[in-house]
Design an enzyme around this catalytic site. Structure first.
Site: not given
Ligand code: IMP
Ligand code: MG
Length: 332
Positions: A13, A42
């Site tokens: 992340d 993503h």
């Protein structure tokens, strides 16, 4: 850039999706290979639209980019087909024959197995799917009728592209500190997440890589359990504007300030040659939307210089907002 590997520095992340989408558009990527599995999402923002991609490579937004999923990946068939439709990439995406398949039973095992209890896994079943692959009983992409139109030899295709001097990007997932080998074991994912493993999953040898770009976020987050040095309370994270929810599971992300010691470790494990720093605008709000380095306030520049001094690699890209093009590109 001929062959670049992108690897997350911390616990995932970090904003790899955003960096990849920028490189896809700006550098006109010819080929992008996704590794890992469906547990990693993503996020790509383009023209106000948000995509959270679990299977399709983040470079899809450049419509000439060939998209591939490597032999080391685990394919979630339903999610793959759904994303191919959402992103409209049916005619330019390929999967390696030998990628393995993650099935519903793996997700059930992930949520109910005693040995995984307390690890805070995403529940997608990636650990159990990898266990099955290691036992040599896994179903492979070549065994699935719906995947037949997509099957290719990813290693052969990528290496041919590298030979031809085309722009190739190997897209890592998660982060170095979630690595099965180098991370905070047992609070890690079921695979190595480092640059070497990304190459291995794609079928590209280490001598073929020109650049390893590691992605730092300007603060650190972690979902699930396991240590997080300097962890803030939820209230403090909210106050600082660092509170996030996971793109994949919707869980709260825990947060902490940037950590130079961990940044140095990420550079070492990945053999990183350059870095990106994302979300600088979340720590220094005056940076929001900046596209040149000179626009940055003094404290933000000091932070970037300190990263370069301590890690000994250049910060080539700086993220200043969610959209793919909200970037300061210092490679120019
Ligand atoms: P698993 O990969 O689902 O087995 O989960 C193992 C650990 O890795 C848990 O702490 C998850 O929260 C974390 N994890 C797995 N994938 C990601 C990701 O893409 N981003 C952040 N954390 C992840
Ligand atoms: Mg993510």
């Amino acid at each position: 850039m001929p062959c670049t590997v992108i690897a997350g520095a911390f616990w995932g992340d970090e904003g790899k999706g955003k960096i990849i989408s920028y490189l896809a558009l700006n550098d006109k990527l010819d080929v992008c290979v996704r590794t890992g599995s469906v547990n990693a999402a993503h996020t790509v923002w383009i023209e106000g639209k948000r995509y959270a991609l679990h299977m399709v490579p983040a470079a899809f937004i450049y419509e000439k980019c060939r998209l591939l999923i490597g032999a080391g990946s685990n394919i979630h068939v339903a999610r793959f087909l759904e994303e191919v439709e959402i992103t409209n990439v049916n005619d330019r995406i390929g999967i390696d024959h030998q990628a393995s398949i993650i099935e519903e039973k793996h997700s059930t095992q992930d949520k109910t197995s005693a040995h995984l209890k307390g690890l805070g896994t995403t529940g997608w079943g990636v650990g159990p799917a990898i266990e099955e692959r290691v036992r040599r009983t896994a179903k492979l992409a070549k065994d699935v009728p719906e995947l037949q139109p997509y099957l290719v030899d990813v290693s052969a295709e990528v290496n041919t592209s590298i030979d031809a001097g085309r722009n190739v990007l190997l897209e890592g997932t998660q982060g170095s500190l979630l690595s099965l080998f180098h991370g905070t074991y047992p609070y890690v994912t079921g695979r190595d997440t480092s640059a070497s493993a990304i190459c291995s999953e794609a079928g590209v040898g280490p001598t073929r890589v020109d650049n390893v770009l590691t992605v730092f976020k300007a603060f650190i987050t972690r979902v699930g359990t396991g240590p997080l040095p300097g962890e803030l309370t939820r209230e403090e994270a909210l106050k600082r504007g660092w509170f996030e929810k996971a793109a994949g599971t919707g869980r709260d992300r825990r947060s902490a300030p940037f950590d130079f010691k961990m940044a140095k470790k990420a550079v070492r494990i990945n053999g990183a040659t350059q870095a990106a720093v994302t979300k600088l605008d979340c720590v220094h709000p005056q940076c929001k939307g900046a596209r040149t380095y000179t626009e940055l306030p003094k404290e933000a520049k000091q932070f970037i210089s300190e990263i370069e001094k301590q890690t000994k690699i250049p910060v080539a890209l700086i993220g200043t907002g969610p959209e793919a093009l909200d970037i300061i590109d210092r490679r120019k």
